[in-house]
Design a protein around this motif. Structure first.
Motif, short mmCIF file in Angstrom:
data_model
loop_
_atom_site.label_atom_id
_atom_site.label_comp_id
_atom_site.label_asym_id
_atom_site.label_seq_id
_atom_site.Cartn_x
_atom_site.Cartn_y
_atom_site.Cartn_z
N SER A 196 -33.00 -34.05 -62.07
CA SER A 196 -32.27 -33.84 -60.82
C SER A 196 -32.45 -32.43 -60.28
O SER A 196 -32.09 -32.16 -59.13
N LYS A 197 -33.00 -31.54 -61.09
CA LYS A 197 -33.27 -30.17 -60.64
C LYS A 197 -34.75 -29.93 -60.40
O LYS A 197 -35.18 -28.81 -60.17
N GLY A 198 -35.53 -31.00 -60.47
CA GLY A 198 -36.98 -30.87 -60.32
C GLY A 198 -37.44 -31.02 -58.89
O GLY A 198 -36.63 -31.08 -57.96
N PRO A 199 -38.76 -31.10 -58.67
CA PRO A 199 -39.32 -31.23 -57.33
C PRO A 199 -39.17 -32.67 -56.82
O PRO A 199 -40.06 -33.50 -56.95
N THR A 200 -38.04 -32.96 -56.21
CA THR A 200 -37.65 -34.32 -55.87
C THR A 200 -38.68 -35.02 -54.99
O THR A 200 -39.00 -36.20 -55.21
N ARG A 201 -39.19 -34.32 -53.99
CA ARG A 201 -40.17 -34.94 -53.09
C ARG A 201 -41.49 -35.24 -53.81
O ARG A 201 -42.15 -36.24 -53.53
N ALA A 202 -41.86 -34.38 -54.74
CA ALA A 202 -43.06 -34.65 -55.54
C ALA A 202 -42.85 -35.87 -56.43
O ALA A 202 -43.75 -36.71 -56.58
#
Length: 262
Positions: A196-202
């Protein structure tokens, strides 16, 4: 009182099944899950964890409540409403993970198969038992098993009504990680929060490419790379990631599409 609940922890949605003692599913619980997917879709959620209270994820459907004296017309109306729910869960544009312990049968298995990742405890057991009541997998289990484990294995699982251990399901590519019972929930929450803290769009782009490849082959996914990959250069996350590499600094992913300053 709702048997399917949603708790939002920062950008993580934690969905919990709670219908003791066996977490049997009903049509009403599927409606509750549908409402939760609506909430998740409308909120700034960046990952989803699906879990259950108690010793078992779910022993499946509450057969008498769901099917006794149910007409063909009424059954079709239910399925027309709930099969799209399964597709919506599977197509959420965020990482999704299911944490399973104990029994995970019929409807329970069909639902967790719609998550990107399936983490299971060492004591988890799985089965599609619908043939025992003269039914097929009404929430899409057969076709998702086919996608994950191949057509012959999917047929064996559905035809045999056997209960399979977690080692077999991992070997066949259905379960993605096995954990001790005591560590399952804690590790799953920790990993889901990390996502949930990562590159969501990627993650969204990767999920779309993998779904395209699974459904139509790698060439179909290749044709999407420009469409889903190029816009990432305009995201805060990719610009922050590139800057971090250039400056040997920390990444600061926000999950935002439009770049909003450095």
């Amino acid at each position: 009182m709702a048997s399917v609940t949603l708790e939002i922890q920062d950008a993580l949605a934690v969905v919990t099944i709670s219908n003791s003692p066996l977490n049997l599913f009903t049509w009403e619980m599927l409606d509750q899950l549908s409402d939760i997917i609506d909430e998740v879709t409308a909120a700034p959620i960046r990952a989803l964890l699906l879990k259950a209270n108690g010793q078992h994820f779910s022993a499946g459907a509450d057969v008498p409540a769901m099917f006794e004296r149910l007409s063909t017309h009424a059954a079709e109306a239910h399925l027309v409403r709930h099969i799209p729910l399964m597709a919506r869960l599977q197509e959420l544009p965020i990482p999704t993970i299911a944490a399973v312990r104990g029994l995970c049968l019929t409807a329970g298995l069909e639902i967790v198969l719609r998550c990107d990742l399936l983490w299971a405890s060492e004591t988890a057991q799985f089965a599609q038992l619908e043939a025992m009541i003269g039914a097929t997998t009404l929430l899409g289990g057969a076709q998702i098993l086919c996608e994950r484990a191949g057509p012959a294995r999917a047929m064996e699982i559905c035809y045999s009504t056997s209960i399979y251990g977690v080692v077999d399901f991992e070997k066949w590519g259905i379960v993605t990680k096995i954990l001790p019972d005591a560590e399952l929930d804690g590790d799953a929450v920790k990993f889901a929060k990390q996502l949930s803290k990562g590159p969501t769009r990627a993650f969204q782009a990767t999920k779309r490419l993998i779904r395209a490849a699974a459904q139509d082959g790698a060439c179909a996914a290749d044709r999407l790379v420009g469409t889903v990959g190029a816009p990432l250069l305009e995201t805060h996350d990719m610009r922050a990631g590139v800057k971090a590499v250039a400056e040997h600094g920390a990444r600061n992913f926000k999950g935002k599409f439009t770049f909003q300053g450095s």
